[in-house]
Design a protein around this motif. Sequence first.
Motif, PDB file in Angstrom:
ATOM      1  N   ARG A 165       0.826  -1.207   0.000  1.00 42.75           N
ATOM      2  CA  ARG A 165       0.000   0.000   0.000  1.00 42.75           C
ATOM      3  C   ARG A 165       0.861   1.258   0.000  1.00 42.75           C
ATOM      4  O   ARG A 165       0.540   2.234  -0.684  1.00 42.75           O
ATOM      5  CB  ARG A 165      -0.940  -0.021   1.212  1.00 42.75           C
ATOM      6  CG  ARG A 165      -2.123  -0.931   1.051  1.00 42.75           C
ATOM      7  CD  ARG A 165      -3.120  -0.782   2.165  1.00 42.75           C
ATOM      8  NE  ARG A 165      -2.560  -1.096   3.471  1.00 42.75           N
ATOM      9  CZ  ARG A 165      -3.284  -1.277   4.569  1.00 42.75           C
ATOM     10  NH1 ARG A 165      -4.601  -1.163   4.510  1.00 42.75           N
ATOM     11  NH2 ARG A 165      -2.707  -1.566   5.716  1.00 42.75           N
ATOM     12  N   LEU A 218      -0.180  -4.285  -7.199  1.00 36.55           N
ATOM     13  CA  LEU A 218      -1.631  -4.436  -7.080  1.00 36.55           C
ATOM     14  C   LEU A 218      -2.023  -5.872  -6.729  1.00 36.55           C
ATOM     15  O   LEU A 218      -2.916  -6.102  -5.896  1.00 36.55           O
ATOM     16  CB  LEU A 218      -2.298  -4.004  -8.384  1.00 36.55           C
ATOM     17  CG  LEU A 218      -2.277  -2.503  -8.708  1.00 36.55           C
ATOM     18  CD1 LEU A 218      -2.872  -2.256 -10.081  1.00 36.55           C
ATOM     19  CD2 LEU A 218      -3.022  -1.719  -7.650  1.00 36.55           C
ATOM     20  N   ILE A 221      -1.387  -6.496  -3.036  1.00 34.98           N
ATOM     21  CA  ILE A 221      -2.442  -5.960  -2.167  1.00 34.98           C
ATOM     22  C   ILE A 221      -3.680  -6.845  -2.226  1.00 34.98           C
ATOM     23  O   ILE A 221      -4.342  -7.087  -1.204  1.00 34.98           O
ATOM     24  CB  ILE A 221      -2.772  -4.518  -2.574  1.00 34.98           C
ATOM     25  CG1 ILE A 221      -1.545  -3.618  -2.446  1.00 34.98           C
ATOM     26  CG2 ILE A 221      -3.897  -3.957  -1.717  1.00 34.98           C
ATOM     27  CD1 ILE A 221      -1.784  -2.194  -2.900  1.00 34.98           C
ATOM     28  N   ALA A 222      -4.020  -7.347  -3.414  1.00 30.83           N
ATOM     29  CA  ALA A 222      -5.191  -8.216  -3.540  1.00 30.83           C
ATOM     30  C   ALA A 222      -5.001  -9.513  -2.752  1.00 30.83           C
ATOM     31  O   ALA A 222      -5.926  -9.986  -2.066  1.00 30.83           O
ATOM     32  CB  ALA A 222      -5.447  -8.516  -5.017  1.00 30.83           C
ATOM     33  N   SER A 225      -5.402  -8.758   0.879  1.00 32.36           N
ATOM     34  CA  SER A 225      -6.813  -8.569   1.215  1.00 32.36           C
ATOM     35  C   SER A 225      -7.542  -9.896   1.335  1.00 32.36           C
ATOM     36  O   SER A 225      -8.433 -10.053   2.185  1.00 32.36           O
ATOM     37  CB  SER A 225      -7.479  -7.693   0.146  1.00 32.36           C
ATOM     38  OG  SER A 225      -6.858  -6.432   0.058  1.00 32.36           O
ATOM     39  N   ASN A 279     -12.120  -5.124  -4.989  1.00 33.08           N
ATOM     40  CA  ASN A 279     -11.771  -3.762  -5.400  1.00 33.08           C
ATOM     41  C   ASN A 279     -10.440  -3.729  -6.142  1.00 33.08           C
ATOM     42  O   ASN A 279     -10.279  -3.047  -7.160  1.00 33.08           O
ATOM     43  CB  ASN A 279     -11.710  -2.844  -4.181  1.00 33.08           C
ATOM     44  CG  ASN A 279     -13.071  -2.663  -3.531  1.00 33.08           C
ATOM     45  OD1 ASN A 279     -14.060  -3.244  -3.965  1.00 33.08           O
ATOM     46  ND2 ASN A 279     -13.124  -1.865  -2.494  1.00 33.08           N
ATOM     47  N   HIS A 280      -9.476  -4.466  -5.638  1.00 30.77           N
ATOM     48  CA  HIS A 280      -8.144  -4.454  -6.256  1.00 30.77           C
ATOM     49  C   HIS A 280      -8.133  -5.254  -7.562  1.00 30.77           C
ATOM     50  O   HIS A 280      -7.458  -4.863  -8.518  1.00 30.77           O
ATOM     51  CB  HIS A 280      -7.138  -5.014  -5.265  1.00 30.77           C
ATOM     52  CG  HIS A 280      -7.154  -4.333  -3.934  1.00 30.77           C
ATOM     53  ND1 HIS A 280      -6.721  -3.036  -3.751  1.00 30.77           N
ATOM     54  CD2 HIS A 280      -7.595  -4.762  -2.709  1.00 30.77           C
ATOM     55  CE1 HIS A 280      -6.858  -2.699  -2.476  1.00 30.77           C
ATOM     56  NE2 HIS A 280      -7.395  -3.726  -1.829  1.00 30.77           N
ATOM     57  N   LYS A 283      -9.699  -3.155 -10.135  1.00 30.20           N
ATOM     58  CA  LYS A 283      -8.792  -2.075 -10.521  1.00 30.20           C
ATOM     59  C   LYS A 283      -7.778  -2.569 -11.543  1.00 30.20           C
ATOM     60  O   LYS A 283      -7.427  -1.854 -12.492  1.00 30.20           O
ATOM     61  CB  LYS A 283      -8.086  -1.517  -9.285  1.00 30.20           C
ATOM     62  CG  LYS A 283      -7.211  -0.311  -9.584  1.00 30.20           C
ATOM     63  CD  LYS A 283      -6.675   0.317  -8.310  1.00 30.20           C
ATOM     64  CE  LYS A 283      -5.871   1.567  -8.619  1.00 30.20           C
ATOM     65  NZ  LYS A 283      -5.361   2.231  -7.400  1.00 30.20           N
TER      66      LYS A 283
END
Length: 608
Positions: A165, A218, A221-222, A225, A279-280, A283
């Motif tokens: 992040r 990205l 981060i996914a 999560s 969300n990721h 994206k």
Amino acid sequence: MPFQRLPMSRLLSSTRPLRPPRSAKPLAGPRLFTQNSQLLLVSGVSPRPQLPFLHPATGSKNPPSATRNQFQNQLSRLITTERKLYFKDQLWKGAKYSVYGWAGLLLLSIMAFGLRNEVLERRFPSPPEWSMISRIIYRNANDLEHLDPSGTDPTDWSSAGDCNRRLLKRLEDPAVDGRDLRPLLQEEGDIYVAGSGKAGLDVSSKSEPWRRGYYTCLMGIAKASENREGWVCDTTRNKTFPPEYLIGPSNPRPKPVPYGAPPAPLEENCVPDFSPAENHYMKILTTQGFNTRQRLDAALAYADWLDFKGLSSTAEEMYSWGLDIAMGALPVGVNNIIDLKSGVIDQRATYISSNVLLATTSLAFHHARNNNLAAALPIYLSVLRARRQLPALSSQDRTGSNSLEGSSIAQVLLFFQSMIVTPPYPPAPPTGDEIAFRTSAAKCEEAGVMAHVGEILFASSSAGSSAKVSSDTVRGSLVSSRSVAGQLKSRQSGLSWTRDAVDLAEATLTLADKDDEETRDKCSQCLALGMDNWSKMVAKLLKDERKAKAEKQPMASSSRLWGSSATVEDEGRWEREFQVVDERLENVRRLLSREADRKESKSGYLFM
């Protein structure tokens, strides 16, 4: 009188000259014959030693030493001139060595920090156009994600996600590393997708290494999560906690925290640690500038996450989206390769890309995981047929791939050169839109597909499925499907497929080059999967055989009384098969153990 008769001159001459009286005060520095004693700073002019028993208290009411305590008096008597010089010298040496020590420790810390970053740079190359801080954060994030490949030590996804992040914030900041980034629609600014948060950006103006690192960030981060779904962060202490420890209305029965852990958080002080994983993923899928393989991997990862959450229908739509991504990147004029309704590859297709094979195989695995064997098996069979029809790798490509292999001396020289000079950033991997070739790694993937087919055939017979499946194996090509007659025949067919998959994976692993890590990794995985399925299938058949044998014993005694002679199939077949599988399993375990040791030694040799 006689005294009066003496002349005055005689009296004056006979008298001795007057001298001042000798002072009672002794000399300050008498000559000592034995040794040179130390001169006390507090001593007076008297040469007598100043010892307590020789200096009784004077008759005065307030002597000078009475204002000081006994410790100060003793200390002042011990500090001589020589001791004072000694203490000064020791204090100077201590300060000098302390400065040298701290400076050396600082230099060693800087060296250790630089060496660690060099090792991480070789393991996880970072884009050279990023700033130094962004590259350090990128290496640390990847190191935290791949902390223990064996899986014995769980990954700290909270720390890894936090690093990603912070890296993402720097990459999207125009003042740091996000220059020339722009939203998809410049006149409307950022776009938000309903239920999925902020859409992606347009990164097509950036270089390929920058886009690759941005994509890795990205995806990191996914993944964080996914692994930290529901976790909360206590804003008062900046600590993360699992949801079962939360104290609040949403968790009426909180679980007690382990001994030694921080106190449980209160719900009013907590916020979600990560935003939802979708969300990721969305994206990534809406970012302009990623290639086909990157978008396809993100779509399949999102679909797998939906399958894990139990949303099979939504996951199937995402798998269909993956098929659209793979099909949309094919060259102009190439169409009708896949039946988008069933996911089956057309047998007349001539242009098969690796993205198409990956998307269809993932869709078949989704159907098999959700017990939709009738839909999964035709896709697996079409994928297997397409893999067997792939063109072989040309000799020119093989020599080009082996041209880097030199003598041992050259490899040693390259190793020492890599220790001094930072290796260049690795070239871009293939996008997956090119036509696939039948390489050694492709053979291992083919063995994995065969193992899945065998598993489906064996499971369909156990479930009593009435689907039409293939029952025989033809070495040259795939035979047409026909209905399976009998549960035992379907189990034997599944066992045959699994046995052939194990043979193909083991043969490919044995003949693979030492430097072909991709082939060796895939063959090791397929071999382990095939042997596990094979042993379980034989154990199941042996158990059923023993059960049937126990049930036939009373029937056999009654048939002898009535003179019946029923033909019984070879009852010891699965017993012998089980012994063969047990011996084969030991050989495979030794082979995989040697492969793991070789990979570990090579990883340590190359600072991996």
